[in-house]
Design a protein around this motif. Structure first.
Motif, PDB file in Angstrom:
ATOM      1  N   SER A  45       0.831  -1.206   0.000  1.00  0.00           N
ATOM      2  CA  SER A  45       0.000   0.000   0.000  1.00  0.00           C
ATOM      3  C   SER A  45       0.858   1.244   0.000  1.00  0.00           C
ATOM      4  O   SER A  45       0.488   2.262  -0.593  1.00  0.00           O
ATOM      5  CB  SER A  45      -0.919   0.001   1.226  1.00  0.00           C
ATOM      6  N   GLN A  87      -6.911   0.758  -0.648  1.00  0.00           N
ATOM      7  CA  GLN A  87      -7.225  -0.359   0.234  1.00  0.00           C
ATOM      8  C   GLN A  87      -8.383  -0.036   1.169  1.00  0.00           C
ATOM      9  O   GLN A  87      -9.299  -0.830   1.329  1.00  0.00           O
ATOM     10  CB  GLN A  87      -5.993  -0.733   1.065  1.00  0.00           C
ATOM     11  N   ASP A 173      -5.859  -1.865  -4.843  1.00  0.00           N
ATOM     12  CA  ASP A 173      -5.313  -2.404  -3.597  1.00  0.00           C
ATOM     13  C   ASP A 173      -6.402  -3.215  -2.891  1.00  0.00           C
ATOM     14  O   ASP A 173      -7.310  -2.662  -2.287  1.00  0.00           O
ATOM     15  CB  ASP A 173      -4.835  -1.237  -2.710  1.00  0.00           C
ATOM     16  N   GLU A 174      -6.335  -4.513  -3.020  1.00  0.00           N
ATOM     17  CA  GLU A 174      -7.308  -5.433  -2.410  1.00  0.00           C
ATOM     18  C   GLU A 174      -8.758  -5.057  -2.709  1.00  0.00           C
ATOM     19  O   GLU A 174      -9.565  -4.878  -1.802  1.00  0.00           O
ATOM     20  CB  GLU A 174      -7.078  -5.518  -0.894  1.00  0.00           C
TER      21      GLU A 174
END
Ligand SMILES: Nc1ncnc2c1ncn2[C@@H]1O[C@H](COP(=O)(O)OP(=O)(O)OP(=O)(O)O)[C@@H](O)[C@H]1O
Ligand SMILES: Nc1ncnc2c1ncn2[C@@H]1O[C@H](COP(=O)(O)OP(=O)(O)OP(=O)(O)O)[C@@H](O)[C@H]1O
Ligand SMILES: [Mg+2]
Ligand SMILES: [Mg+2]
Lengths: 504, 321, 283, 321
Positions: A45, A87, A173-174
Motif C-alpha cells: 500500500s 485499500q 489495492d485489495e
C-alpha cells in the motif's frame, strides 16, 4: 516484453526512521495484469500511495512511458493516466453515488458554472451499467448503500472515462476484500475488457486463487523490497508463498482437532432485530458455525443482534442455558461473548490509540486494580502476549494502530476478542485483508479456541474459508434464515446455490 | 529534531515567553510573590479548563460552563441572602452544577443531540436562570458572608518575606487539587481510559463493550461540577455574584485545552498539558500588564502568540506526511 | 513623573471613555505616565490587573469598578502601600476617595420630568439594567417616582441585551412592544436608565411612523448621539448630562493632591449634573 | 412516520411556534408588517449564518465572525471619519473581511491548525484590532454619513397599507440575495460540492484529486466576507460602530446552522436549512417580546425550544439504529 508503461525504481519511504518501503521496483507492461504480492506490512500500500501522490517517497524514481515524472498531488497522478482503488474504502457518505463517481473531476456543467445534475446522473448511470451494476441508483446517497455496493461504486469511479485524460494503468489495492464472489466476478470481467484494450492493471490481493487466475505476471515484495518478478505461468502457489514469507506454508486449512462437544453454548429462538428476522439455532460448545448469504442478506446482522449492537425486537437468546435479557455490547462482553466487527476501521479500532490500548479496551476492568485503577503493567504484558499469539507485526504494543498495515490492524481487532478467554466468539470477516501466512495462523488459533470449548460464529464472504473451517453453515436470504446445513461434503457451488434460494 | 519541535513547540514557546518577561521585568516578574499572584489569577480558569478536559477527552465540548459558573455563583449568593449557612450554600451551588452537567450529559448521550448544540441550548437556559433568580442584579455587600469572600483572600502561610508572610492562596491550592484529581481520573482509572476510547472512536468503543452512554452522561456531570466550583471561586474572589460573571470562562477554557493538545503526541487532550495551556494565558496577561502594554495590543499579542505556538507544532506535523 | 494605572472593565461605555480621556489630558499636563487597562466586563480580571500593577509598584491606581467587588485587589494594593482612587466607582474605606456624579439625583430628575410631561398618567416603558449597580440604583429611584403617581402604569420593564452596545436590541424590543400596543396613545413615555435604549426606542417609534403620538422619551448621560436627537426636537426630549470630563479632571486633581502629600478628607467627591433638553442640547 | 419526524421535526417545531404566536397574538403577529420587521431584525445574523454554512459544509468552524463583524464596522466608520467616500469605505471594510478570512483559511489549511484554535486566536486578534483602532470608543453621530445609515432604514416599496407604504427593507433584500448566492454556490457548483466532499471524508476527497487546501483556504475567505458584510449592515442599522457590536453573532450563527443540520437527511449543513434555523431564532425573540414574556424567561424558553427542536429529530434518529 514491451517497453514498460509505468516503472518505479528503488522507491523508498520511512516513517520516523522505520522503513515501510526500501526498494520498491516495478515495471508494468501495457495490457498486462500485474499482481503485487507480499505479506501484511510488506509495503504494497505504501508503494501504491506513492504512485497516487498521497505520500511523498524519500528516494527513488517513477517513470511513465520511459520519462521520469514527479507526483506531488493526486490530481497529477490522474493526469498521468493512473487510476486507483485504495485499500481502505474511501467514500463520501453524504454525497450521492453519482457525485462520488465524479469526485475530483469536472462535473458536466450548465453555463460553465452550475452542475448539470441530469447529465451527471446520466453519465453515472452509464458508468454503472458498463460494470453491470445498474441496480445502484446514481442519485442515492452513498450512505444508504451496503458496503459491497460502495466498493463497487469506488471501482466504477476508477473506470470512469474522461475526455483528454485517458486512463492507462489501474492500480487496485485489495479490491475484492469487501466483495462477494459474484461481485468479484463482475470485476474480473471488467478487468479482462480493459486489458483487451491495452490498459494495464496493478492488482494487490491476498487471495491466491484470484491472482493465479487473472494475473499475467507477479511481483513479490518482502520487507519493503521487490524480491522477484515472474510470469504467473512459471510459478506455483507454493513458490509464491515461499517468496513472500521465506518459508513453506501449506495453503490449506488446519485440521479439525476434536469433535465438537454436545453442550449448547449459545441458542437463539426466533430472535429478531430490525434487519435480521426470526433467527433460531443452537451453537454447541466447541462448534464453528458459519454464516453465509448474498451481499446484504443479513449475515452481519445476526452477529450484531447477539452482541447487542442492534436492538432485539423479539425472540430469545440464551447463553449456557441462561436467558440474556435486553443487553448492550457492554453486558454481552461481560457475559463472555467476544466480537470481531466487520469494518475494522469504522467499528473496530481506535486509530490513534496504541496496540495495547486497542487490545485491552474490552478488558480494562478485569486487568485493573480493584476494578477502578488502571494497571498499566498488566495491560502491556497481556497485550504483548496476545499480540505475539496472533503474530502481530508492529514495533511494539505502544505503536499507534493507524501506523499498522491493513492486515495487521485486523489482527489487533482479533487479539482484543480472544484476550479475555471468551465463551462464545463472534467473527465477522476475521481474515479480510490478512495475508496467507497470517490467515493460516488465525485459522489455527480459531481451531484451538474451538477445541478448548469456545462456541464460534463465523460470518465470511470467503466461501472456501467457510467450507474449510466450519462444522455447519447457516444460510441467510433477505434478512431471514433459510437453512442450516452440515459443512461436510459441501461445495462452493452448492453453497452459492443455497444462498440464491435453492432448497437445501 | 522536527519531532522535538512538534512535541515541545508549545512548551518551548512558554519558556521563551517566561524568559522574555524575566529579562524585561527583572525586578518583579520572577518572584514567588508574582507567581503566586498568577496562580491565583488563573485558578478559576484552571478549574474550568481541567474539568473541561474530561469531556474533551471524549471528543465532546461543553459550551455551557461559563453560564453554569455564573449560575452557581448566583445560587450561592441567594442562599447566603436567605440565611443558609455557608457550607450548605456551597453544596447547593455545586449540586446545581452537577445537575446542570447531567442535563447536558443526558441530552448528549440519551437524547443524542450534538454536544455543541445541546450545550449551546443549556448555555442560554442556565444564563436565563441566573438572570431570572437574581432579577438581573449583582448581589454584593453584606449579603455575601465574610467567611466566604475571605476564602479567596487567604491561604496557607509558606515562608516569611520581610515583615509579611508569603501565602499559598487557597484558590491556587484548590486548583492544584482539582488538577491532581482530574489527572488521576483521566490517566489512572479505567473510567478515564474509557473516555479516551470514546474520543478515539465512539462506535468501536461501544462495540467493544464500553458503556458509552453512561460514561458521556456522567462525564458531563463532572464538567458541570467543575464549572460550578469555578463560579464559586469567582464569586468568592469578587465578593459578589453577577449573572454574567462566568461568561469569559468558556472560550478561554477551550483555548487552554486546545493549546495543551498541541503538546501531546497524538493530539489528545491531556490535563497536564491543559495546565500549561492555562499557564501561558495567565503569564501573558500578567507579564504584558506589568510591561504596561496597552490592553488592546495585549489582546492582539495574546491571540498571535496562541496562533504561533500552535502553528509551530502543526507545521512540523504536516512535514510528517 | 508618576506612574498611574487606570483599571476598568467598562471602557466601551461612552461615559467611561470621557472621564478616562479627561483624566489622561490632566495627566499629561502633570507629566504622568498613564496605563489604561480595560478588562472588558471581567471583574475578576480587574482584580488580577490591580495585583499586577501593584507588583509593578505604580504610584497610584485609579479604578472605575465597584470597590467591594475588587476588594481582594485593593487589599493587595494597600499592603503594597499604593493609593487607589475611585473614578465613579463607589465608596469604600480601601479608597483614598471616590469621585462621582449623584446618580440618585439624575434618575429622580428624568423620572420627574417624564411624570410631569405626561401629566402624571399613562403607560410607561422602562429600560433598565440591574446587573450594573449604579444603573440599578437609577431604576429603583424611577420606580419609586412612577409608583408615587397612581395613574402611571409601567407596562414593560425591559432589560436589553447590551453586548452590542444596547441600541439594536432595545430597538427590536421596542418594535415588538409597539406592535403589541398598536393603538395611538397606548404608550405615553419611555424612561431609559441610559441613552442607548432611549435611542433604540426612538428609532423604533420613528420606523413605526408613530412619532406624532407625543411619546416622551428620556435618557441619562446625554451622550452626543442623544444630544443630536434631543436638539432635533424628536420624541427624545431630555437626558441628564453628567460632567464626565469634570469627573476625570476632579479625579486627576485628587491624585495630584494626594501625591503632593495632602490628606483628602471626603470619602466621596460629587461633581454636579445637568438636565439637557432641546433648549441646551447644542452646548 | 418516524422518518418524517426525524426529517421534519425541526420544521414541525417551527410551524408549531408560529401557530402558537398567531393564536396568542392574533392582531399583530401574522401581519406583513411584523414579518418584515422580523426579517430585518435577523438579517445580520442571517448573512453571518449563511456564510458560516460554507465553512461548516467542510466540517470546519469560524469562531472569529463576530469579531470580524465588529472590526469591519469600525473600519468603515473610521474611513467615513477620514473622509473616504461611502462606496470606497464599504469596499475597504469588505476587503478587511476577505483578508481576515483568508488568514483563517491559511492557518487552517496551509499551517494545519485546527479551525477551532485558529479562529479562536484570530477572534482575539481581530477584536484587539477593532478596539485598538477605535480606541475602544463607539463611533457615531455626524461621523456616519446619512447615506450609509439611511440604507438600513429604507427599502423597496411593496404595497400601500393605509396611508403608509409597506417596504421590503434593503437589509432583508440583501440577506435574501446572500441566501441565493450561497445556495447556488453550495448546491449547484462543483466548488460547493467539493466542500461537502471535504466535510464528508477529507482524505477520500484528497485522494480523488480534490485540492483540499486551496478550497479550505478560499472558503474561509468567503465566510470572512460574509461576516464583514454583516458588520456593515449592523453599523448601518445602528448608525454607529462599536468594537463589540458583532460579538453576539458567532454563537447564534453556529446555533442556526446546527438547528438547520437537524433538518437534513445525513445531518450535513445546508443553507436553506440554516435559513429556517435563523428564522426560528428571530421568530422566538419577536413573538415572546410581543407576548411581554420577561426577558430572562424568554432566554430560558429560547434555549429550551432549541433543545426540544433538535431533540425531536435526534431521538428518532437514535431509534433507527
Ligand atoms: N503513517 C505511518 N506511520 C508509520 N508507519 C507506517 C505508516 N503507514 C504505514 N506504515 C508502516 O509501513 C509498513 C508497510 O505498510 P503497508 O500498508 O504498505 O503494507 P501492505 O503491504 O499494504 O500490507 P497489507 O497487506 O496488510 O495491507 C508497515 O510496517 C506499516 O506499519
Ligand atoms: N440506513 C439504511 N437506509 C437504507 N438502506 C439501508 C440502510 N442500511 C442498510 N441498507 C440496505 O439494506 C441492505 C442490508 O444491509 P446489511 O448491512 O444488513 O448487509 P450485510 O448483510 O451486512 O451485507 P454486506 O455488508 O456484505 O453488503 C443493503 O442492501 C443496504 O444497502
Ligand atoms: Mg495494504
Ligand atoms: Mg453489513
Amino acid at each position: 516484453m514491451n517497453a514498460p508503461i509505468l516503472e518505479t525504481r528503488k522507491l523508498s519511504k520511512s516513517y520516523a526512521g522505520v522503513p515501510a518501503l526500501k526498494d520498491g521496483s516495478l515495471a508494468i507492461a501495457p495490457g498486462e495484469v500485474h499482481a503485487l504480492m507480499g505479506e501484511n506490512g510488506a509495503g504494497k500500500s505504501t508503494l501504491i500511495r506513492i504512485l497516487a501522490g498521497a505520500t511523498k517517497p524519500d528516494a527513488g524514481a517513477i517513470f511513465v512511458d520511459g520519462a521520469e515524472v514527479s507526483i506531488e498531488h493526486p490530481s497529477q497522478s490522474r493526469r498521468l493516466g493512473l487510476r486507483f482503488i485504495h485499500q481502505e474504502l474511501s467514500v463520501i457518505p453524504e454525497l450521492s453515488v453519482a457525485e462520488n463517481l465524479f469526485l475530483g473531476r469536472p462535473y458536466p456543467r450548465r453555463f460553465g458554472i452550475f452542475a448539470n445534475w441530469r447529465e451527471l446522473n446520466r453519465q453515472a448511470s452509464k458508468a454503472l451499467d458498463a460494470l453491470d451494476i445498474g441496480h445502484i441508483i446514481p442519485s442515492r446517497k452513498m450512505a444508504r448503500l451496503s458496503l459491497g455496493d460502495q466498493m463497487l461504486v469506488k471501482i466504477a469511479a476508477a473506470f470512469l472515462d474522461e475526455d483528454g485524460e485517458a486512463a492507462r494503468v489501474y492500480v487496485m489495492d485489495e479490491p475484492t476484500a469487501a466483495l462477494t464472489s459474484e461481485e468479484s466476478e463482475r470485476l474480473f470481467k471488467v478487468i479482462a475488457g480493459l486489458t483487451a484494450r491495452g490498459r494495464s492493471i496493478v492488482y494487490v490481493s491476498h487471495r491466491m486463487d484470484e491472482v493465479m487466475r487473472i494475473a499475467d505476471r507477479v511481483s513479490v515484495l518482502r520487507d519493503g523490497e521487490t524480491v522477484a518478478t515472474r510470469a504467473i505461468s512459471s510459478i506455483s502457489k507454493a513458490e509464491m508463498i515461499e517468496m513472500m514469507t521465506g518459508r513453506q506454508i501449506a495453503e490449506a486449512y488446519p485440521p479439525r482437532q476434536a469433535a465438537a462437544t454436545s453442550g449448547t453454548a449459545l441458542s437463539l429462538t426466533g430472535a429478531s432485530s430490525s434487519s435480521a428476522h426470526d433467527i433460531s439455532f443452537e451453537l454447541h460448545a466447541g462448534e464453528i458455525l458459519g454464516i453465509t448469504g448474498l451481499s446484504g442478506a443479513g449475515q452481519s446482522d445476526i452477529l450484531r443482534l447477539v452482541i447487542g449492537a442492534d436492538k432485539r425486537t423479539g425472540g430469545g437468546v440464551e447463553l449456557d442455558g441462561r436467558t440474556l435479557a435486553g443487553g448492550t455490547p457492554a453486558t454481552r462482553w461481560a457475559d463472555g461473548i467476544a466480537y470481531v466487527p466487520r469494518e475494522r476501521r469504522r467499528e473496530g479500532l481506535l486509530p490513534r490509540g496504541s496496540v495495547a490500548d486497542n487490545t485491552v479496551l474490552a478488558h480494562l476492568r478485569t486487568l485493573s486494580r480493584a476494578g477502578i485503577l488502571r494497571n498499566r503493567r498488566a495491560e502491556l504484558k497481556r497485550s504483548a502476549d496476545i499480540a505475539s499469539r496472533v503474530k502481530l507485526k508492529s514495533t511494539g504494543v505502544t505503536q499507534p494502530v493507524f501506523q499498522l498495515s491493513g492486515g495487521n490492524q485486523q489482527k489487533v481487532v482479533l487479539a482484543r476478542a480472544i484476550l479475555g478467554a471468551p465463551r462464545v466468539l463472534l467473527l465477522d470477516e476475521p481474515t479480510r485483508g490478512v495475508d496467507v501466512a497470517a490467515k493460516f495462523d488465525i485459522h489455527t488459533l480459531v481451531r484451538e479456541l474451538a477445541a478448548s470449548g469456545v462456541g464460534i460464529l463465523l460470518a465470511s464472504s470467503d466461501l472456501s474459508e467457510l467450507i474449510g473451517m466450519t462444522d455447519r453453515i447457516l444460510v441467510m436470504r433477505e434478512g431471514r434464515q433459510v437453512a442450516i446445513v452440515p459443512t461436510d461434503g459441501l461445495t462452493q457451488t452448492r453453497l452459492l446455490a443455497l444462498s440464491f434460494g435453492e432448497p437445501a | 529534531m522536527i519531532r522535538t519541535i512538534r512535541r515541545y513547540g508549545t512548551l518551548i514557546g512558554i519558556i521563551a515567553v517566561i524568559l522574555f518577561f524575566w529579562i524585561n521585568i527583572p525586578d518583579t516578574f520572577m518572584t514567588a510573590r508574582n507567581w503566586l499572584n498568577i496562580s491565583q489569577q488563573v485558578s478559576m480558569l484552571a478549574v474550568t479548563a481541567f474539568t473541561m478536559t474530561i469531556v474533551m477527552a471524549m471528543g465532546d465540548f461543553d459550551l455551557s460552563v461559563g453560564s453554569m459558573a455564573s449560575l452557581s455563583g448566583i445560587v450561592a449568593a441567594l442562599a447566603f441572602k436567605a440565611g443558609v449557612p455557608v457550607p450548605a450554600a456551597i453544596i447547593l451551588a455545586l449540586g446545581v452544577g452537577v445537575l446542570g452537567g447531567l442535563i447536558n450529559g443526558a441530552l448528549v448521550s440519551y437524547v443524542g443531540i450534538l454536544p455543541f448544540v445541546a450545550t449551546l441550548g443549556t448555555l442560554t437556559i442556565f444564563s436565563g436562570f441566573a438572570f431570572l433568580i437574581s432579577g438581573g442584579k449583582t448581589i454584593f455587600g453584606t449579603d455575601i458572608p465574610a467567611s466566604f469572600s475571605g476564602f479567596a483572600r487567604s491561604g496557607v502561610p509558606l515562608f516569611p518575606a520581610g515583615e509579611q508572610w508569603v501565602f499559598l492562596p487557597y484558590l491556587t491550592l484548590l486548583a492544584l487539587i482539582v488538577l491532581l484529581v482530574v489527572w488521576l481520573l483521566l490517566e489512572h482509572t479505567v473510567y478515564g481510559r474509557r473516555l479516551y476510547a470514546i474520543g478515539g472512536n465512539t462506535e468501536a468503543a461501544r462495540l467493544a463493550g464500553v458503556r458509552v452512554r453512561f460514561l458521556r452522561f456522567s462525564a458531563f456531570g463532572l464538567t458541570g461540577l467543575g464549572a460550578a466550583a469555578a463560579g464559586l471561586m469567582y464569586a468568592s474572589r469578587v465578593a459578589s455574584a453577577n449573572p454574567t460573571q462566568g461568561s469569559g470562562l468558556m472560550l478561554s477554557a477551550i483555548a487552554a485545552v486546545f493549546l495543551g493538545m498541541t503538546m501531546s503526541e497524538e493530539g489528545e487532550p491531556r490535563v497536564l498539558a491543559t495546565f500549561f495551556g492555562v499557564l501561558i494565558l495567565g503569564v501573558l496577561d500578567n507579564g504584558l500588564t506589568q510591561m504596561s502594554v496597552d490592553s488592546y495590543v495585549r489582546e492582539i499579542l495574546v491571540g498571535t502568540i496562541i496562533v504561533l505556538a500552535v502553528a509551530s507544532s502543526s507545521l512540523s506535523k504536516l512535514e510528517q506526511r | 513623573a508618576g506612574k498611574i494605572a487606570v483599571i476598568t472593565p467598562y471602557l466601551s461605555q461612552p461615559g467611561t471613555q470621557f472621564y478616562v480621556e479627561a483624566f489622561q489630558e490632566e495627566a499629561k499636563t502633570n507629566g504622568w505616565d498613564v496605563n489604561v487597562i480595560d478588562t472588558k466586563g471581567d471583574v475578576a480580571a480587574a482584580i488580577s490587573r490591580i495585583e499586577d500593577v501593584s507588583t509593578q509598584k505604580v504610584d497610584a491606581i485609579v479604578i472605575n469598578v465597584d470597590p467591594a467587588q475588587v476588594a481582594a485587589g485593593l487589599e493587595t494594593a494597600k499592603s503594597d502601600g499604593i493609593p487607589v482612587f475611585g473614578m465613579d466607582a463607589g465608596a469604600s474605606p480601601l479608597l483614598v476617595t471616590n469621585v462621582t456624579s449623584n446618580g440618585y439625583a439624575m434618575a429622580a430628575d428624568t423620572a420627574a420630568y417624564t411624570a410631569n410631561r405626561i401629566n402624571g398618567k399613562g403607560n410607561v416603558v422602562m429600560f433598565v439594567f440591574d446587573a450594573f449597580p449604579p444603573v440599578q440604583a437609577r431604576g429603583v429611584i424611577a420606580d419609586a417616582i412612577f409608583k408615587n403617581n397612581p395613574d402611571i402604569k409601567v407596562v414593560e420593564r425591559v432589560t436589553p441585551d447590551v453586548s452590542d452596545g444596547g441600541i439594536a436590541d432595545s430597538r427590536a424590543k421596542m418594535e415588538a412592544i409597539l406592535t403589541a400596543h398598536p393603538e395611538k396613545g397606548s404608550i405615553s413615555a419611555v424612561w431609559a436608565a441610559w441613552d442607548q435604549p432611549a435611542l433604540g426606542a426612538l428609532q423604533a417609534i420613528e420606523a413605526a411612523g408613530r412619532q406624532d403620538e407625543g411619546i416622551v422619551i428620556t435618557g441619562i448621560d446625554a451622550n452626543p448621539q442623544a444630544r443630536d436627537a434631543i436638539a432635533k426636537g424628536s420624541n427624545f426630549e431630555a437626558s441628564m448630562a453628567q460632567d464626565f470630563k469634570g469627573i476625570g479632571r476632579a479625579t486627576a486633581d485628587a491624585v495630584k493632591r494626594h501625591l503632593a502629600g495632602e490628606k483628602i478628607k471626603q470619602s466621596v467627591i460629587y461633581v454636579p449634573t445637568k438636565l439637557v433638553t432641546s433648549a441646551n442640547a447644542k452646548e
